[in-house]
Design an enzyme around this catalytic site. Sequence first.
Site, short mmCIF file in Angstrom:
data_model
loop_
_atom_site.label_atom_id
_atom_site.label_comp_id
_atom_site.label_asym_id
_atom_site.label_seq_id
_atom_site.Cartn_x
_atom_site.Cartn_y
_atom_site.Cartn_z
N ASN A 148 -44.90 68.94 94.64
CA ASN A 148 -44.33 68.08 93.60
C ASN A 148 -45.08 68.20 92.27
OD1 ASN A 148 -46.63 66.67 94.21
ND2 ASN A 148 -45.61 64.96 95.20
N GLN A 315 -52.11 50.34 95.92
CA GLN A 315 -50.65 50.53 95.94
C GLN A 315 -50.09 50.00 97.24
OE1 GLN A 315 -50.22 54.27 92.87
NE2 GLN A 315 -49.48 54.53 94.91
N HIS A 334 -45.21 54.21 91.49
CA HIS A 334 -45.63 55.59 91.76
C HIS A 334 -44.42 56.46 92.16
CE1 HIS A 334 -49.01 58.24 93.65
NE2 HIS A 334 -48.13 58.96 92.99
#
Length: 386
Positions: A148, A315, A334
């Site tokens: 990614n 997170q 995110h």
Amino acid sequence: MAKILCVLYPDPVTGYPPKYARKSIPEIQVYPNGQTTPTPVGEFGFTPGELLGCVSGGLGLRTYLEANGHELIVTSDKEGADSVFDRHLPDADVVISQPFWPAYLTAERIAKAEKLKLALTAGIGSDHVDLKAAAERGITVAEVTFSNSISVSEHVVLTALALVRNFAPSHTIATLGGWNIADCVSRSYDIEGMEFGTLGAGRIGVAVLKRMKPFDVKLHYYDPHRLSGDVEKELNVKYHSSPESLVNVCDVVNVQTPLYPSTQGFINEEFLSKFKRGAYLINTARGALCDRDAIARALESGQLAGYGGDVWFPQPAPVDHPWRTMPNNAMVPHISGTSLSGQARYAAGTLEILQCFFEGKSIRKEYLIVDGGNLAGTGASSYKLD
Ligand code: NAD
């Protein structure tokens, strides 16, 4: 038979599967450095372009794992001693997690995970695993390197432009029925001619530099590993031998440094004081690279003109996290590395790594972070254990 414990983000609130905007995604076979995209054997258990990173998507792994007699547990419940993650951890042979919804594999959790042999990151960035504890226990840590990186680099360009041109506040004015042009443009500039630098010029950092070049900005980078002369020439990028030297001259600073013990919190009050006043800071690397409150203060004082990115700590970020509401921020949850395009590649890479693991074949070197009791592969060039 092995037990695979997979922690993924929750399904869409509107249910699964979502209604897709497009029928397909482009097929990418080779990354810019010549590395091939993942090559699992046989059918993928999914159609590229589907939502795979959430619990019902299950990274498309169920078909392969169950056909081979393995047990797959998929959950988003990852916090606290009574979480599904903690309850299954002691019998898990493999843990799969994602940076977007990280199952923090702390030293304490690793001590409880007596059977764990492989901690696999479906994505890039394995800092949610205590790498030292994993190395000491002989656990292999692997991730889907490059899967990614381009997704993230596109988000960095988007954030740079959004901040410099004051996009988000202007969009809000439009959605609220306003036409307050002076309010929109009183913080809006052209990026053309600005000094743009990246701290960390690995796969993402270089992709960001390449994408920023056509905007006619002046490019800068710092990285402990200097790029080749040819790449520096092609990009027309200036090398800095320290982060301080770079931030001293840049109008826009991108952070793409991996998180490990000695980079944690390095963007603190003192470091921010070395930035040009009114600089923009973009961070899609990791939230914990920054001192959370020092960032908010720098925005309030005007030392930073804007801060944007998608990474937070912890997170998911708590509702009262100051980065949600600090002035001139372009923060999102995110998401940069989990576009549907990125998901197809990291799901295929996760399958490839599992197939290698179960069939006793070597995992590609570039996917390794920790192996054989030490940093290995990409881990050896990008991380430190302290
Ligand atoms: P990479 O391994 O290709 O590059 C990392 C680079 O950082 C290397 O060139 C390394 O030499 C350099 N580096 C190491 N220590 C440094 C330091 N102290 N200062 C400056 N540079 C340093 O990794 P990548 O694919 O470019 O990814 C970089 C980071 O981005 C990952 O570690 C991860 O934390 C983050 N990431 C975020 C997302 C997202 O969705 N937001 C997705 C992928 C990766």
